[in-house]
Design an enzyme around this catalytic site. Structure first.
Site, PDB file in Angstrom:
ATOM      1  N   SER A 249       0.815  -1.226   0.000  1.00 16.34           N
ATOM      2  CA  SER A 249       0.000   0.000   0.000  1.00 16.34           C
ATOM      3  C   SER A 249       0.841   1.266   0.000  1.00 16.34           C
ATOM      4  O   SER A 249       0.499   2.258   0.639  1.00 16.34           O
ATOM      5  CB  SER A 249      -0.947  -0.008   1.198  1.00 16.34           C
ATOM      6  OG  SER A 249      -0.188   0.014   2.384  1.00 16.34           O
ATOM      7  N   GLY A 250       1.954   1.228  -0.737  1.00 14.38           N
ATOM      8  CA  GLY A 250       2.711   2.466  -0.975  1.00 14.38           C
ATOM      9  C   GLY A 250       2.158   3.150  -2.215  1.00 14.38           C
ATOM     10  O   GLY A 250       1.040   2.844  -2.680  1.00 14.38           O
TER      11      GLY A 250
ATOM     12  N   ALA B 250       9.842   9.059   2.111  1.00 17.55           N
ATOM     13  CA  ALA B 250      10.590   9.717   1.032  1.00 17.55           C
ATOM     14  C   ALA B 250      10.649  11.211   1.296  1.00 17.55           C
ATOM     15  O   ALA B 250       9.622  11.879   1.411  1.00 17.55           O
ATOM     16  CB  ALA B 250       9.935   9.424  -0.307  1.00 17.55           C
TER      17      ALA B 250
ATOM     18  N   GLY C 113      13.160  13.720  -0.316  1.00 17.32           N
ATOM     19  CA  GLY C 113      13.644  14.617  -1.362  1.00 17.32           C
ATOM     20  C   GLY C 113      12.563  15.055  -2.319  1.00 17.32           C
ATOM     21  O   GLY C 113      12.350  16.234  -2.525  1.00 17.32           O
ATOM     22  N   GLY C 114      11.842  14.130  -2.924  1.00 20.95           N
ATOM     23  CA  GLY C 114      10.785  14.593  -3.781  1.00 20.95           C
ATOM     24  C   GLY C 114      10.473  13.700  -4.941  1.00 20.95           C
ATOM     25  O   GLY C 114      10.805  12.521  -4.943  1.00 20.95           O
TER      26      GLY C 114
ATOM     27  N   GLU D  58      18.728  18.012  -7.612  1.00 23.02           N
ATOM     28  CA  GLU D  58      19.358  16.870  -6.943  1.00 23.02           C
ATOM     29  C   GLU D  58      20.425  16.309  -7.861  1.00 23.02           C
ATOM     30  O   GLU D  58      20.460  16.636  -9.057  1.00 23.02           O
ATOM     31  CB  GLU D  58      18.314  15.807  -6.570  1.00 23.02           C
ATOM     32  CG  GLU D  58      17.491  16.223  -5.362  1.00 23.02           C
ATOM     33  CD  GLU D  58      16.543  15.155  -4.859  1.00 23.02           C
ATOM     34  OE1 GLU D  58      16.498  14.059  -5.433  1.00 23.02           O
ATOM     35  OE2 GLU D  58      15.831  15.450  -3.886  1.00 23.02           O
TER      36      GLU D  58
ATOM     37  N   HIS E 257      22.541   5.120  -0.354  1.00 21.04           N
ATOM     38  CA  HIS E 257      22.453   6.577  -0.211  1.00 21.04           C
ATOM     39  C   HIS E 257      23.665   7.034   0.589  1.00 21.04           C
ATOM     40  O   HIS E 257      23.983   6.449   1.618  1.00 21.04           O
ATOM     41  CB  HIS E 257      21.151   6.955   0.512  1.00 21.04           C
ATOM     42  CG  HIS E 257      20.793   8.397   0.337  1.00 21.04           C
ATOM     43  ND1 HIS E 257      21.511   9.415   0.922  1.00 21.04           N
ATOM     44  CD2 HIS E 257      19.804   9.000  -0.371  1.00 21.04           C
ATOM     45  CE1 HIS E 257      20.970  10.584   0.584  1.00 21.04           C
ATOM     46  NE2 HIS E 257      19.935  10.353  -0.205  1.00 21.04           N
TER      47      HIS E 257
ATOM     48  N   ARG F 225      25.005   9.017  -6.757  1.00 20.20           N
ATOM     49  CA  ARG F 225      25.086   8.452  -5.404  1.00 20.20           C
ATOM     50  C   ARG F 225      26.148   7.379  -5.251  1.00 20.20           C
ATOM     51  O   ARG F 225      26.772   7.253  -4.193  1.00 20.20           O
ATOM     52  CB  ARG F 225      23.732   7.837  -5.025  1.00 20.20           C
ATOM     53  CG  ARG F 225      22.738   8.870  -4.741  1.00 20.20           C
ATOM     54  CD  ARG F 225      21.406   8.295  -4.403  1.00 20.20           C
ATOM     55  NE  ARG F 225      20.515   9.438  -4.320  1.00 20.20           N
ATOM     56  CZ  ARG F 225      19.236   9.366  -4.104  1.00 20.20           C
ATOM     57  NH1 ARG F 225      18.654   8.204  -3.936  1.00 20.20           N
ATOM     58  NH2 ARG F 225      18.508  10.446  -4.036  1.00 20.20           N
TER      59      ARG F 225
ATOM     60  N   GLU G 133       9.006  -0.218  -6.372  1.00 18.69           N
ATOM     61  CA  GLU G 133      10.382  -0.682  -6.126  1.00 18.69           C
ATOM     62  C   GLU G 133      10.540  -2.191  -6.303  1.00 18.69           C
ATOM     63  O   GLU G 133      11.624  -2.674  -6.643  1.00 18.69           O
ATOM     64  CB  GLU G 133      10.837  -0.252  -4.718  1.00 18.69           C
ATOM     65  CG  GLU G 133      12.327  -0.500  -4.495  1.00 18.69           C
ATOM     66  CD  GLU G 133      12.849   0.029  -3.170  1.00 18.69           C
ATOM     67  OE1 GLU G 133      12.149   0.808  -2.497  1.00 18.69           O
ATOM     68  OE2 GLU G 133      13.983  -0.347  -2.801  1.00 18.69           O
TER      69      GLU G 133
ATOM     70  N   SER H  16      11.819   7.633  -8.196  1.00 19.81           N
ATOM     71  CA  SER H  16      11.088   6.445  -7.727  1.00 19.81           C
ATOM     72  C   SER H  16       9.627   6.737  -7.368  1.00 19.81           C
ATOM     73  O   SER H  16       8.749   5.924  -7.667  1.00 19.81           O
ATOM     74  CB  SER H  16      11.796   5.780  -6.553  1.00 19.81           C
ATOM     75  OG  SER H  16      12.175   6.738  -5.625  1.00 19.81           O
TER      76      SER H  16
HETATM   77  C1  SIN Z   1      16.703  11.951  -0.893  1.00 18.11           C
HETATM   78  O1  SIN Z   1      15.924  12.800  -0.458  1.00 18.11           O
HETATM   79  O2  SIN Z   1      17.919  12.100  -0.875  1.00 18.11           O
HETATM   80  C2  SIN Z   1      16.145  10.669  -1.404  1.00 18.11           C
HETATM   81  C3  SIN Z   1      15.408  10.879  -2.648  1.00 18.11           C
HETATM   82  C4  SIN Z   1      15.423   9.641  -3.473  1.00 18.11           C
HETATM   83  O3  SIN Z   1      15.904   8.608  -3.028  1.00 18.11           O
HETATM   84  O4  SIN Z   1      15.020   9.696  -4.623  1.00 18.11           O
END
Ligand code: SIN
Length: 537
Positions: free
Chosen positions: A26-27, A59, A61-62, A126, A241, A287, A372, A388
């Site tokens: 349920s994501g 999550a 970052g976005g 990013e 990460h 990364r 994922e 993602s």
């Molecule tokens: C992050 O905010 O660094 C993670 C974002 C991501 O994994 O796409």
């Protein structure tokens, strides 16, 4: 919502129920698919924890989409292909970047509030994006906002029912067709037969000792698909990460890449900047590059962490831009506006997964995988940051569309249900007495031997360790934690075997004994009956 298939209810200990569409997970991908399917029949969403407990929620970052005036889908396409290092399936990436903007706008119509500058959407930069294109919500809580909107939408749909704290030990597959799944809830097993089954179970970060993932990320969808005969692709591609909080007293909390996007620097324990030594893009390199650079610095300085430094940045800006990160770090006595924060890499995202086509269909008829847990080919050897959540939205919706076009028919489902009823008695369940010991050994071995830097020797050591746990893979278990451990062992074994097979370094996969990329442009497929094979991309 469910109907008892035969009207007799239980036979032996197994209840067989039927629905139109079964979604496990349920994501973002599972919920988005449920919304697409709801007008076409009864949908059951099974989730092993409380509703909404998934990687989506965490999550920060976005979500990336080519929506700004300075951006184009073609540029997003190129950035994604470049990050994927030659292993993306171009057709899938085209789907992602072309359909992404529509899915985001639709989400906004349903109430999603992304951060703005004045009346315009605000886009962040990013790593490895050549344009500012990452949308965020409340600074650093983007996943939470997307999940809020999707959960609310799903709640409003009368044809969707949700089963919480229920999990699936296995799919119901006969003659390469999936008819649903066995489900355990309250220590009782039942079978849910459906015209289509979608797995949206997320990743498997928990198999590594250090991970940014929540406890639920144990590779369940990958493991049950493998047991059912599906192909798992590129499982050696694990994204680490670079910056998770490193402190014995704190969780391995993610410090978003967006912090480096806004100017945060990495320093070793002697306070020296180091990223430019490793890559001209410095802190904004991909990364895998940043994670390996950190490992090298940790090794060279005989320490166990480096620092993320924001102290040169405006304090109010930091507090407003990263409110959740600021307050979480403060809870563990790190004021990120005043002091450098200890960080080190952590497993973050399983780039490979169950192989699907662009419509999320696996090689098993009736079985779809999205998010994922899937390998749609969009990430290749390395996922571009913030692609993602977008993948979950785009391919969750596509899963729904594809299922509607091609469901199994009623008669088939009825027959399958009757067969399951006849065959289901007399199962016996085992227990894993040394559960804690095995789980922590597995996580340590995966981190030490099959982690950021691998080689033939380290991978062999990992495979040797797996020998002692092979018995677990053949047994059936009743409890969630034992089933999770079985799945973690299965996925760990497949990651290690695939990493051994890929004798080159590409994207997120780095072999210290095969540092070159060479002719690495193939996918690694693992399937129960066929074993491991290389497929040209
Ligand atoms: C992050 O905010 O660094 C993670 C974002 C991501 O994994 O796409």
């Amino acid at each position: 919502m469910l109907s008892i298939l035969s009207g007799r209810g239980y036979q032996g200990s197994m209840k067989v129920e039927s629905t139109d569409f079964l979604i496990i997970g349920s994501g973002v991908a599972g919920l988005r698919a449920a919304i697409e399917l709801a007008p076409h029949g009864q949908v059951v969403v099974v989730t092993k924890d409380q509703p909404g407990e998934s990687s989506t929620r965490y999550a920060q970052g976005g979500v990336a989409a080519a929506l700004s005036d300075e951006d184009e889908v073609g540029i997003h396409l190129n950035d994604t292909l470049k990050a994927g290092d030659g292993l993306c399936r171009r057709e899938s990436v085209e789907v992602l970047v072309n359909e992404g903007p529509t899915r985001i706008l639709e989400l906004m119509e349903w109430g999603a509030e992304f951060d703005k500058e004045g009346s315009n959407l605000s886009f962040a930069l990013e790593a490895a994006h050549s344009k500012k294109r990452v949308l965020r919500a409340h600074g650093d809580s983007t996943g939470k906002e997307i999940e809020r909107v999707l959960v609310n939408k799903v709640r409003s749909l009368p044809t969707v029912s949700r089963y919480s704290f229920a999990y699936s030990p296995d799919l119901i597959v006969k003659d390469n067709t999936c008819y649903g799944a066995y489900i355990i809830k309250d220590r009782k097993t039942s079978a849910i037969v459906a015209k289509a089954t979608l797995l949206a179970t997320g990743g498997a970060g928990q198999i590594f000792a250090r991970t940014t993932n929540p406890f639920v990320a144990t590779g369940d969808g990958m493991a049950i698909s493998y047991r059912a005969g599906a192909v798992l692709e590129n499982m050696e591609m694990v994204q680490f990460h670079p910056t998770a909080l490193y402190s014995p007293a704190a969780p391995q909390f993610l410090l978003s890449e967006a912090m480096r996007g806004e100017g945060a620097l990495l320093r070793n324990i002697n306070g020296q900047e180091f990223m430019k030594k490793y890559h001209p893009d410095g802190e904004m390199a991909t990364r895998d590059v940043v994670s390996r650079a950190i490992v090298s610095e940790i090794f060279a300085t005989k320490s166990d962490h480096v620092y993320l430094d924001l102290t040169h940045m405006d304090k109010e800006f930091i507090k407003n831009r990263f409110p959740a990160i600021y307050s979480t770090c403060l809870n563990y006595e790190f004021d990120i506006t005043e002091q450098m924060v200890p960080v080190s890499p952590a497993a973050h995202y399983i780039i490979g997964g169950v192989k699907t086509n662009i419509d999320t269909l696996t090689e098993i008829r009736g079985l779809y995988v999205a998010g994922e847990a899937a390998s749609t080919g969009v990430h290749g050897a390395n996922r571009l940051a913030s692609n993602s959540l977008l993948e979950g939205l785009v391919f969750g919706a596509r899963a729904g569309e594809s299922i509607i076009r091609n469901p199994l028919d009623d008669e088939e489902i009825k027959d399958a249900g009757l067969k399951v009823e006849r065959e289901s008695s007399g199962r016996s369940f085992s227990t894993i007495v040394q559960y804690d010991e095995i789980r922590s050994k597995l996580r340590k071995i995966m981190w030490d031997r099959a982690g950021i830097i691998r080689c033939d020797r380290s991978l062999k050591e990992a495979l040797d360790a797996f020998e002692q746990w092979h018995w677990i893979l053949d047994k059936e278990f009743m409890t969630r934690r034992e089933l999770e451990l079985k799945n973690m062992i299965q996925v760990g074994l497949i990651i290690t075997t695939s990493a051994m097979e890929r004798t080159c370094s590409v994207g997120a996969h780095f072999r210290s004994d095969y540092k070159e990329k060479d002719n690495c442009i193939y996918a690694i497929d693992v399937q129960k009956d066929r074993g491991i094979t290389r497929e040209l991309i």
